[in-house]
Scaffold this active site. Structure first.
Site, PDB file in Angstrom:
ATOM      1  N   LYS A 219     -10.246   6.966   5.735  1.00  0.00           N
ATOM      2  CA  LYS A 219     -11.335   6.162   5.145  1.00  0.00           C
ATOM      3  C   LYS A 219     -12.407   5.847   6.187  1.00  0.00           C
ATOM      4  O   LYS A 219     -13.599   6.020   5.930  1.00  0.00           O
ATOM      5  CB  LYS A 219     -10.779   4.840   4.567  1.00  0.00           C
ATOM      6  CG  LYS A 219      -9.706   5.024   3.509  1.00  0.00           C
ATOM      7  CD  LYS A 219      -9.278   3.710   2.905  1.00  0.00           C
ATOM      8  CE  LYS A 219      -8.532   2.793   3.862  1.00  0.00           C
ATOM      9  NZ  LYS A 219      -7.146   3.167   4.164  1.00  0.00           N
ATOM     10  N   ARG A 339      -3.965   0.297  18.747  1.00  0.00           N
ATOM     11  CA  ARG A 339      -3.626  -0.623  17.661  1.00  0.00           C
ATOM     12  C   ARG A 339      -2.120  -0.835  17.594  1.00  0.00           C
ATOM     13  O   ARG A 339      -1.356   0.124  17.473  1.00  0.00           O
ATOM     14  CB  ARG A 339      -4.130  -0.062  16.323  1.00  0.00           C
ATOM     15  CG  ARG A 339      -5.613  -0.254  16.131  1.00  0.00           C
ATOM     16  CD  ARG A 339      -6.093   0.351  14.835  1.00  0.00           C
ATOM     17  NE  ARG A 339      -5.350  -0.121  13.655  1.00  0.00           N
ATOM     18  CZ  ARG A 339      -5.739   0.114  12.408  1.00  0.00           C
ATOM     19  NH1 ARG A 339      -6.858   0.789  12.177  1.00  0.00           N
ATOM     20  NH2 ARG A 339      -5.028  -0.332  11.394  1.00  0.00           N
ATOM     21  N   ARG A 351       3.342  -1.008   6.480  1.00  0.00           N
ATOM     22  CA  ARG A 351       1.983  -0.924   5.915  1.00  0.00           C
ATOM     23  C   ARG A 351       1.996  -0.084   4.631  1.00  0.00           C
ATOM     24  O   ARG A 351       1.306  -0.396   3.670  1.00  0.00           O
ATOM     25  CB  ARG A 351       1.007  -0.354   6.952  1.00  0.00           C
ATOM     26  CG  ARG A 351       0.650  -1.406   8.011  1.00  0.00           C
ATOM     27  CD  ARG A 351       0.127  -0.784   9.272  1.00  0.00           C
ATOM     28  NE  ARG A 351      -1.170  -0.152   9.102  1.00  0.00           N
ATOM     29  CZ  ARG A 351      -1.654   0.764   9.942  1.00  0.00           C
ATOM     30  NH1 ARG A 351      -0.957   1.152  10.991  1.00  0.00           N
ATOM     31  NH2 ARG A 351      -2.846   1.271   9.739  1.00  0.00           N
TER      32      ARG A 351
END
Ligand code: AMP
Length: 395
Positions: A219, A339, A351
């Protein structure tokens, strides 16, 4: 043969459709756009109050005859009589007064009541009174019927355009002189079936998309290309949270504990942050929402927030990628992204779990609005950009 799976999807779609109809998003009827004005719950409260007031003013034991003025009043009358505690009669007459969005001067007369009304208490139920032309007709029609009493109830009243001296006994709500639809009111025959009231607005100026897909679907990468190509503002809620964490803001400190575990940040925090980001870019051509909405309540909040501005989501573009490819991509990204939620497969799995339990259902939410566009998210970055732009240009 319809499979059980298809049946289930149909069932959920019908629930979603009904649900969405009750939400306050922008409405397009024929060539015009309408934005939310009065929620169905506010209307219910007004109708209930009117029914209570009318009842309280009637002599004990009086059975009134309620007469609705068709077509616009049919929902109002249905709800009103159900709120009216006691016996009553209900009937309808038809007088057409609207043609398009401006009130026409010549009210046509079409009476539907032939019975003897001598000595009756007649209470007219009107959906809306503006110039008062229809009301004039009503007073003329019932003048010679030897009624005991004639009273007028209107759900909405436009004081700025009312040109008569005729009394109106009960007013649900005074409204400004703007064209409204919904709850029985129409624009060229459309809009009557919506449970809320909507007000005429200018056509949307923005083109807004939700870029959708599980973690690692690409994305962020695709958003970078799209924002350049179409001059859009890209809002990634994940990026905004990370920026706040880096700068040790209050919001950052709050979000960090959720993000590090791969959990979703609570809706209220996320929605307020998203709204603030949109407000920073009021003149934008449109937005790419990336990582938002992620829950049903975020989707509803976004719809309502945009609708208040006379804007909407044009489409959800979803990148579809198999899970094994996603995990490989995320672990690879974790080597350089720094991250905490990318380097550990357990957190990545969490997630995905958050995605499947809370986010994936948004496909149905947007599909029910005919706004879901699935795109194959496997291939070269430029091929995927091309696939997305082919959809984007049609929105
Ligand atoms: P992302 O960069 O989109 O993968 O988001 C990283 C993390 O930020 C998520 O795992 C959540 O903890 C948090 N986050 C981002 N967007 C949202 C959202 N719309 N709702 C709740 N949490 C979010």
């Amino acid at each position: 043969m319809i499979s059980e799976y298809q049946n289930k999807r149909r069932f959920f779609h019908s629930i979603y459709r009904e649900y969405i109809c009750k939400q306050m998003s922008l409405l397009k009827l024929h060539d015009l756009y309408f934005k939310p004005y009065l929620h169905k719950d506010e209307i219910s409260a007004i109708v209930k109050r009117l029914a209570t007031e009318v009842k309280a003013d009637l002599p004990k034991g009086e059975t009134p005859l309620f007469i609705g003025i068709l077509n616009g009043c049919f929902l109002f009358v249905a709800d009103f009589v159900r709120e009216f505690k006691g016996n009553c009669e209900t009937s309808f007459v038809k007088l057409a007064s609207y043609n398009g969005t401006s009130s026409t001067e010549n009210v046509k007369q079409l009476l539907g009541i032939n019975e003897d009304l001598t000595g009756r208490t007649v209470i007219i139920l009107e959906d809306i009174i503006d110039t008062g032309n229809t009301l004039q007709e009503i007073y003329t029609i019932f003048k010679n019927r030897n009624l005991k009493e004639l009273k007028i109830v209107t759900l909405f009243f436009k004081p700025d355009v009312y040109r008569k001296e005729l009394p109106i006994n009960y007013i649900g709500k005074n409204i400004e002189d703007k064209f409204i639809v919904g709850y029985g009111l129409d624009y060229n025959n459309l809009g009557r079936n919506y449970p809320a009231i909507y007000q005429l607005t200018t056509p949307p100026k923005m083109k807004n998309i939700v870029l959708f897909g599980p973690p690692g679907a690409g994305k962020g990468t695709q958003a970078e290309f799209l924002k350049e190509m179409y001059h859009l503002v890209h809002i990634s809620t994940g990026d905004v949270f990370r920026f706040n964490i880096k700068n040790q803001t209050e919001l950052g400190l709050l979000a960090k504990k959720y993000m590090d575990e791969g959990d979703l940040v609570p809706d209220e925090v996320t929605v307020n942050m998203l709204k603030a980001e949109v407000e920073k870019n009021t003149g934008a051509n449109g937005f790419i929402f990336d990582g938002f909405p992620r829950t049903q309540s975020q989707a509803i909040a976004l719809d309502e927030f945009l609708a208040e501005k006379g804007e909407q989501i044009n489409g959800m573009i979803a990148l579809e990628v198999p899970e094994d490819i996603l995990i490989t991509r995320l672990l690879e990204r974790g080597k350089t992204s720094g991250r905490a939620d990318d380097i550990n497969e357990i957190k990545i799995r969490n997630r995905f779990n958050e995605y499947h339990t809370k986010t994936a259902i948004l496909k149905d939410y947007f599909e029910a609005q005919d706004k879901y566009y699935g795109i194959n998210g496997v291939g070269s970055i430029s091929d995927i950009t091309k696939r997305i732009s082919e959809v984007f240009t049609t929105l």
